[in-house]
Write a protein that holds these residues in place. Sequence first.
Motif, PDB file in Angstrom:
ATOM      1  N   GLY A 113       0.793  -1.219   0.000  1.00  0.00           N
ATOM      2  CA  GLY A 113       0.000   0.000   0.000  1.00  0.00           C
ATOM      3  C   GLY A 113       0.833   1.279   0.000  1.00  0.00           C
ATOM      4  N   PRO A 114       1.814   1.412   0.900  1.00  0.00           N
ATOM      5  CA  PRO A 114       2.649   2.613   0.882  1.00  0.00           C
ATOM      6  C   PRO A 114       3.422   2.779  -0.432  1.00  0.00           C
ATOM      7  N   CYS A 115       3.819   1.674  -1.055  1.00  0.00           N
ATOM      8  CA  CYS A 115       4.497   1.751  -2.350  1.00  0.00           C
ATOM      9  C   CYS A 115       3.570   2.366  -3.392  1.00  0.00           C
ATOM     10  N   ARG A 116       2.336   1.911  -3.394  1.00  0.00           N
ATOM     11  CA  ARG A 116       1.347   2.392  -4.359  1.00  0.00           C
ATOM     12  C   ARG A 116       1.057   3.877  -4.135  1.00  0.00           C
ATOM     13  N   GLN A 117       1.029   4.279  -2.882  1.00  0.00           N
ATOM     14  CA  GLN A 117       0.776   5.682  -2.545  1.00  0.00           C
ATOM     15  C   GLN A 117       1.946   6.560  -2.990  1.00  0.00           C
ATOM     16  N   GLU A 118       3.139   6.058  -2.850  1.00  0.00           N
ATOM     17  CA  GLU A 118       4.356   6.815  -3.140  1.00  0.00           C
ATOM     18  C   GLU A 118       4.660   6.927  -4.635  1.00  0.00           C
ATOM     19  N   MET A 119       4.256   5.945  -5.421  1.00  0.00           N
ATOM     20  CA  MET A 119       4.672   5.855  -6.827  1.00  0.00           C
ATOM     21  C   MET A 119       4.402   7.128  -7.641  1.00  0.00           C
ATOM     22  N   PRO A 120       3.210   7.719  -7.611  1.00  0.00           N
ATOM     23  CA  PRO A 120       2.986   8.942  -8.401  1.00  0.00           C
ATOM     24  C   PRO A 120       3.880  10.104  -7.947  1.00  0.00           C
ATOM     25  N   LEU A 121       4.179  10.159  -6.659  1.00  0.00           N
ATOM     26  CA  LEU A 121       5.048  11.216  -6.139  1.00  0.00           C
ATOM     27  C   LEU A 121       6.482  11.024  -6.624  1.00  0.00           C
ATOM     28  N   LEU A 122       6.908   9.777  -6.709  1.00  0.00           N
ATOM     29  CA  LEU A 122       8.239   9.487  -7.241  1.00  0.00           C
ATOM     30  C   LEU A 122       8.327   9.894  -8.707  1.00  0.00           C
ATOM     31  N   ASP A 123       7.253   9.654  -9.447  1.00  0.00           N
ATOM     32  CA  ASP A 123       7.245  10.041 -10.853  1.00  0.00           C
ATOM     33  C   ASP A 123       7.398  11.555 -10.993  1.00  0.00           C
ATOM     34  N   GLU A 124       6.755  12.307 -10.124  1.00  0.00           N
ATOM     35  CA  GLU A 124       6.910  13.769 -10.145  1.00  0.00           C
ATOM     36  C   GLU A 124       8.365  14.165  -9.876  1.00  0.00           C
ATOM     37  N   LEU A 125       8.998  13.516  -8.894  1.00  0.00           N
ATOM     38  CA  LEU A 125      10.403  13.805  -8.603  1.00  0.00           C
ATOM     39  C   LEU A 125      11.289  13.493  -9.804  1.00  0.00           C
ATOM     40  N   SER A 126      11.028  12.363 -10.430  1.00  0.00           N
ATOM     41  CA  SER A 126      11.820  11.963 -11.588  1.00  0.00           C
ATOM     42  C   SER A 126      11.715  13.010 -12.696  1.00  0.00           C
ATOM     43  N   LYS A 127      10.509  13.414 -12.994  1.00  0.00           N
ATOM     44  CA  LYS A 127      10.300  14.409 -14.053  1.00  0.00           C
ATOM     45  C   LYS A 127      10.935  15.753 -13.697  1.00  0.00           C
ATOM     46  N   ARG A 128      10.841  16.128 -12.435  1.00  0.00           N
ATOM     47  CA  ARG A 128      11.341  17.434 -12.008  1.00  0.00           C
ATOM     48  C   ARG A 128      12.862  17.543 -12.043  1.00  0.00           C
ATOM     49  N   TYR A 129      13.556  16.476 -11.636  1.00  0.00           N
ATOM     50  CA  TYR A 129      15.008  16.573 -11.461  1.00  0.00           C
ATOM     51  C   TYR A 129      15.837  15.830 -12.508  1.00  0.00           C
ATOM     52  N   SER A 130      15.211  15.159 -13.450  1.00  0.00           N
ATOM     53  CA  SER A 130      15.972  14.354 -14.420  1.00  0.00           C
ATOM     54  C   SER A 130      16.931  15.201 -15.253  1.00  0.00           C
TER      55      SER A 130
END
Length: 161
Positions: free
Chosen positions: A59-76
């Motif tokens: 569950g926490p992984c699923r909750q975190e995944m979209p936020l990780l995608d935002e980080l990836s896009k922001r800092y790549s």
Amino acid sequence: MKYLLLSFALFIGGLSHATEPLSGPAPDFTLKSRDGKNIRLSDLRGQVIMLNFWASWCGPCRQEMPLLDELSKRYSRAGFTLLGVNVEQDTAAGEKYLQDTPVSFPILWDPTSTVSKLYNIDAMPSTVMIDRDGNMRYLHRGYKPGYEKDYKKQIKELIRE
């Protein structure tokens, strides 16, 4: 029953957040990515790397995944690479989750937990931050809303070095 107990133990482990400083070289590995290519960690030297170990049943992984995608896009563009390492034996569940929740960062399959064992992963999700020189710097166990603030702070710190 064995998987239920393991899931529960990993879930409980994910409830407490421990950001631990780490030191030493990140163990090198090669894993097959979702698009069928092999990705080798050492080939990414010079980038700040975030390894996020996850499972579709977490569950926490699923909750975190979209936020990780935002980080990836922001800092790549600043020299940051996020790698999602799925730890499930059967990748079909991970694939199904990703169809419903697409991400732009590479997903790697670790069905035998080889890489998870290299990094001593004992909670889901777990995140390891690696600096440009290939050294482990931080370990995060678990996820609760707000932990992404720590991720942003550490990503910025490592990019500036």
